[in-house]
Write a protein that holds these residues in place. Structure first.
Motif, PDB file in Angstrom:
ATOM      1  N   ARG A  23      55.443 -10.501  51.108  1.00 33.28           N
ATOM      2  CA  ARG A  23      55.987 -10.154  52.414  1.00 33.28           C
ATOM      3  C   ARG A  23      56.267 -11.466  53.153  1.00 33.28           C
ATOM      4  O   ARG A  23      55.380 -12.304  53.271  1.00 33.28           O
ATOM      5  CB  ARG A  23      55.011  -9.300  53.207  1.00 33.28           C
ATOM      6  CG  ARG A  23      55.578  -8.928  54.588  1.00 33.28           C
ATOM      7  CD  ARG A  23      54.829  -7.826  55.259  1.00 33.28           C
ATOM      8  NE  ARG A  23      54.924  -6.624  54.410  1.00 33.28           N
ATOM      9  CZ  ARG A  23      53.992  -5.676  54.374  1.00 33.28           C
ATOM     10  NH1 ARG A  23      52.941  -5.766  55.146  1.00 33.28           N
ATOM     11  NH2 ARG A  23      54.117  -4.638  53.594  1.00 33.28           N
ATOM     12  N   PHE A  24      57.501 -11.628  53.618  1.00 27.31           N
ATOM     13  CA  PHE A  24      57.894 -12.843  54.327  1.00 27.31           C
ATOM     14  C   PHE A  24      57.594 -12.694  55.818  1.00 27.31           C
ATOM     15  O   PHE A  24      57.804 -11.634  56.398  1.00 27.31           O
ATOM     16  CB  PHE A  24      59.384 -13.119  54.143  1.00 27.31           C
ATOM     17  CG  PHE A  24      59.728 -13.622  52.774  1.00 27.31           C
ATOM     18  CD1 PHE A  24      59.756 -14.979  52.512  1.00 27.31           C
ATOM     19  CD2 PHE A  24      60.010 -12.735  51.742  1.00 27.31           C
ATOM     20  CE1 PHE A  24      60.062 -15.448  51.248  1.00 27.31           C
ATOM     21  CE2 PHE A  24      60.324 -13.197  50.474  1.00 27.31           C
ATOM     22  CZ  PHE A  24      60.348 -14.559  50.227  1.00 27.31           C
ATOM     23  N   VAL A  25      57.141 -13.806  56.411  1.00 26.35           N
ATOM     24  CA  VAL A  25      56.877 -13.842  57.837  1.00 26.35           C
ATOM     25  C   VAL A  25      57.451 -15.153  58.374  1.00 26.35           C
ATOM     26  O   VAL A  25      57.146 -16.227  57.846  1.00 26.35           O
ATOM     27  CB  VAL A  25      55.364 -13.787  58.137  1.00 26.35           C
ATOM     28  CG1 VAL A  25      55.124 -13.768  59.640  1.00 26.35           C
ATOM     29  CG2 VAL A  25      54.721 -12.590  57.470  1.00 26.35           C
ATOM     30  N   ALA A  26      58.289 -15.077  59.401  1.00 21.22           N
ATOM     31  CA  ALA A  26      58.836 -16.278  60.032  1.00 21.22           C
ATOM     32  C   ALA A  26      57.916 -16.687  61.173  1.00 21.22           C
ATOM     33  O   ALA A  26      57.620 -15.894  62.064  1.00 21.22           O
ATOM     34  CB  ALA A  26      60.242 -16.014  60.546  1.00 21.22           C
ATOM     35  N   ALA A  27      57.472 -17.937  61.129  1.00 24.14           N
ATOM     36  CA  ALA A  27      56.540 -18.423  62.148  1.00 24.14           C
ATOM     37  C   ALA A  27      57.261 -18.888  63.402  1.00 24.14           C
ATOM     38  O   ALA A  27      56.643 -19.026  64.452  1.00 24.14           O
ATOM     39  CB  ALA A  27      55.705 -19.568  61.586  1.00 24.14           C
ATOM     40  N   GLY A  28      58.550 -19.145  63.284  1.00 25.78           N
ATOM     41  CA  GLY A  28      59.294 -19.616  64.453  1.00 25.78           C
ATOM     42  C   GLY A  28      59.192 -21.107  64.667  1.00 25.78           C
ATOM     43  O   GLY A  28      59.580 -21.599  65.712  1.00 25.78           O
ATOM     44  N   GLY A  29      58.663 -21.815  63.700  1.00 19.79           N
ATOM     45  CA  GLY A  29      58.556 -23.273  63.808  1.00 19.79           C
ATOM     46  C   GLY A  29      57.299 -23.779  63.145  1.00 19.79           C
ATOM     47  O   GLY A  29      56.352 -23.019  62.900  1.00 19.79           O
ATOM     48  N   LEU A  30      57.299 -25.065  62.850  1.00 18.81           N
ATOM     49  CA  LEU A  30      56.182 -25.673  62.137  1.00 18.81           C
ATOM     50  C   LEU A  30      54.868 -25.551  62.899  1.00 18.81           C
ATOM     51  O   LEU A  30      53.820 -25.301  62.312  1.00 18.81           O
ATOM     52  CB  LEU A  30      56.495 -27.149  61.860  1.00 18.81           C
ATOM     53  CG  LEU A  30      55.429 -27.923  61.115  1.00 18.81           C
ATOM     54  CD1 LEU A  30      55.232 -27.368  59.716  1.00 18.81           C
ATOM     55  CD2 LEU A  30      55.793 -29.402  61.059  1.00 18.81           C
ATOM     56  N   SER A  31      54.926 -25.699  64.210  1.00 18.83           N
ATOM     57  CA  SER A  31      53.688 -25.716  64.998  1.00 18.83           C
ATOM     58  C   SER A  31      52.941 -24.388  64.935  1.00 18.83           C
ATOM     59  O   SER A  31      51.727 -24.355  65.145  1.00 18.83           O
ATOM     60  CB  SER A  31      53.990 -26.091  66.446  1.00 18.83           C
ATOM     61  OG  SER A  31      54.869 -25.144  67.018  1.00 18.83           O
ATOM     62  N   SER A  32      53.628 -23.299  64.648  1.00 20.40           N
ATOM     63  CA  SER A  32      52.989 -21.982  64.621  1.00 20.40           C
ATOM     64  C   SER A  32      52.506 -21.573  63.231  1.00 20.40           C
ATOM     65  O   SER A  32      51.807 -20.564  63.093  1.00 20.40           O
ATOM     66  CB  SER A  32      53.981 -20.917  65.107  1.00 20.40           C
ATOM     67  OG  SER A  32      54.477 -21.230  66.362  1.00 20.40           O
ATOM     68  N   MET A  33      52.861 -22.328  62.217  1.00 26.61           N
ATOM     69  CA  MET A  33      52.592 -21.893  60.845  1.00 26.61           C
ATOM     70  C   MET A  33      51.106 -21.811  60.523  1.00 26.61           C
ATOM     71  O   MET A  33      50.639 -20.835  59.941  1.00 26.61           O
ATOM     72  CB  MET A  33      53.315 -22.802  59.855  1.00 26.61           C
ATOM     73  CG  MET A  33      54.823 -22.737  60.002  1.00 26.61           C
ATOM     74  SD  MET A  33      55.701 -23.735  58.806  1.00 26.61           S
ATOM     75  CE  MET A  33      56.019 -22.472  57.571  1.00 26.61           C
ATOM     76  N   ALA A  34      50.348 -22.821  60.874  1.00 23.17           N
ATOM     77  CA  ALA A  34      48.919 -22.824  60.555  1.00 23.17           C
ATOM     78  C   ALA A  34      48.191 -21.709  61.303  1.00 23.17           C
ATOM     79  O   ALA A  34      47.330 -21.028  60.741  1.00 23.17           O
ATOM     80  CB  ALA A  34      48.312 -24.187  60.869  1.00 23.17           C
ATOM     81  N   SER A  35      48.557 -21.519  62.555  1.00 26.03           N
ATOM     82  CA  SER A  35      47.927 -20.457  63.349  1.00 26.03           C
ATOM     83  C   SER A  35      48.211 -19.083  62.752  1.00 26.03           C
ATOM     84  O   SER A  35      47.307 -18.239  62.625  1.00 26.03           O
ATOM     85  CB  SER A  35      48.436 -20.536  64.789  1.00 26.03           C
ATOM     86  OG  SER A  35      47.962 -19.447  65.535  1.00 26.03           O
ATOM     87  N   SER A  67      47.255 -32.002  56.557  1.00 25.65           N
ATOM     88  CA  SER A  67      47.001 -31.500  57.908  1.00 25.65           C
ATOM     89  C   SER A  67      47.077 -29.972  57.958  1.00 25.65           C
ATOM     90  O   SER A  67      46.208 -29.310  58.546  1.00 25.65           O
ATOM     91  CB  SER A  67      48.018 -32.118  58.872  1.00 25.65           C
ATOM     92  OG  SER A  67      47.929 -31.515  60.123  1.00 25.65           O
ATOM     93  N   ILE A  68      48.083 -29.418  57.314  1.00 23.49           N
ATOM     94  CA  ILE A  68      48.231 -27.947  57.299  1.00 23.49           C
ATOM     95  C   ILE A  68      47.106 -27.322  56.479  1.00 23.49           C
ATOM     96  O   ILE A  68      46.509 -26.316  56.887  1.00 23.49           O
ATOM     97  CB  ILE A  68      49.612 -27.540  56.761  1.00 23.49           C
ATOM     98  CG1 ILE A  68      50.725 -28.077  57.657  1.00 23.49           C
ATOM     99  CG2 ILE A  68      49.710 -26.013  56.647  1.00 23.49           C
ATOM    100  CD1 ILE A  68      52.132 -27.902  57.090  1.00 23.49           C
ATOM    101  N   GLU A  69      46.814 -27.905  55.319  1.00 25.20           N
ATOM    102  CA  GLU A  69      45.740 -27.359  54.468  1.00 25.20           C
ATOM    103  C   GLU A  69      44.403 -27.350  55.201  1.00 25.20           C
ATOM    104  O   GLU A  69      43.657 -26.366  55.138  1.00 25.20           O
ATOM    105  CB  GLU A  69      45.639 -28.173  53.175  1.00 25.20           C
ATOM    106  CG  GLU A  69      46.783 -27.933  52.220  1.00 25.20           C
ATOM    107  CD  GLU A  69      46.785 -28.869  51.024  1.00 25.20           C
ATOM    108  OE1 GLU A  69      47.537 -28.604  50.076  1.00 25.20           O
ATOM    109  OE2 GLU A  69      46.044 -29.882  51.043  1.00 25.20           O
ATOM    110  N   GLU A  70      44.098 -28.436  55.901  1.00 25.50           N
ATOM    111  CA  GLU A  70      42.829 -28.505  56.633  1.00 25.50           C
ATOM    112  C   GLU A  70      42.781 -27.497  57.770  1.00 25.50           C
ATOM    113  O   GLU A  70      41.727 -26.965  58.090  1.00 25.50           O
ATOM    114  CB  GLU A  70      42.618 -29.928  57.160  1.00 25.50           C
ATOM    115  CG  GLU A  70      42.303 -30.925  56.062  1.00 25.50           C
ATOM    116  CD  GLU A  70      42.227 -32.355  56.552  1.00 25.50           C
ATOM    117  OE1 GLU A  70      41.947 -33.231  55.717  1.00 25.50           O
ATOM    118  OE2 GLU A  70      42.467 -32.608  57.749  1.00 25.50           O
ATOM    119  N   ALA A  71      43.934 -27.231  58.376  1.00 27.39           N
ATOM    120  CA  ALA A  71      43.979 -26.290  59.501  1.00 27.39           C
ATOM    121  C   ALA A  71      43.676 -24.856  59.074  1.00 27.39           C
ATOM    122  O   ALA A  71      43.245 -24.047  59.888  1.00 27.39           O
ATOM    123  CB  ALA A  71      45.344 -26.355  60.180  1.00 27.39           C
TER     124      ALA A  71
END
Length: 192
Positions: free
Chosen positions: A29-41, A74-78
């Motif tokens: 299932r694909f989900v668009a985060a709306g930008g890099l800053s929202s991806m980890a959250s 950074s993303i992996e740690e988040a």
């Protein structure tokens, strides 16, 4: 469903849907985060609430290997502290996911309806999104419109050979219940 695939935006999803194998698309299932800053959250929320593997596909926004590694880490740690034993993968497109459009010059010319200039092809090495927007500007097309024409099987195979696309396919194949019947993938060589 075997995983959520988090992308930055809808055109990234359309590109992946055009290139990834059909049997894997049925299971994600694909989900668009709306930008890099929202991806980890978003990844943390999906991992905590749904307890399903997550694949994050983002732009590296650079070709510098050290910066690429820093972004991935950074993303992996988040998301690591939420994931526990749930598979999580961060795949970075170098420098941007739009580099896929420049993999095959003949295919790019077919998509555009003309051959791009050598200057814009050189620009695409560092800024593929900007180069693509310049190429599409005269026809007032958006990136997502390029994918409305079906790809030939040989074109799909060429695009699936891009390292970050192979990385995506390998991760999804590894967590798929049908993985025992899948052909062996080529090893990924890190060109970063």
């Amino acid at each position: 469903m075997i995983a959520y695939v988090i992308t930055e935006g809808p055109s990234d999803q359309a590109l992946l849907k055009a290139v990834l194998p059909e049997h894997l698309l049925r299971e994600v299932r694909f989900v668009a985060a709306g930008g890099l800053s929202s991806m980890a959250s978003l990844a943390r929320s999906l991992l905590a609430d749904r307890r399903v593997p997550v694949l994050i596909v983002a732009d590296a926004d650079t070709i510098d290997p050290e910066s690429i590694q820093d972004r991935r880490q950074s993303i992996e740690e988040a998301v690591a502290y939420v994931a526990h034993s749930i598979p999580v993968k961060v795949v970075l497109a170098v420098p941007e996911i739009e580099s896929v459009f420049f993999r095959d010059a003949a295919l790019l010319s077919r998509w555009l309806g003309y051959s791009p200039s050598p200057e814009l092809l050189a620009m695409a090495h560092y800024q593929p999104r900007q180069a693509l927007l310049k190429l599409l500007a005269p026809a007032q097309k958006e990136i997502i419109h390029l994918l409305s024409d079906p790809l030939h099987e040989s074109e799909i195979e060429t695009l699936r050979d891009i390292p970050f696309i192979r990385e995506i396919i390998q991760f999804l194949s590894a967590i798929s219940p049908d993985r025992a019947t899948l052909p062996q993938s080529k090893p990924i060589q890190n060109h970063a």
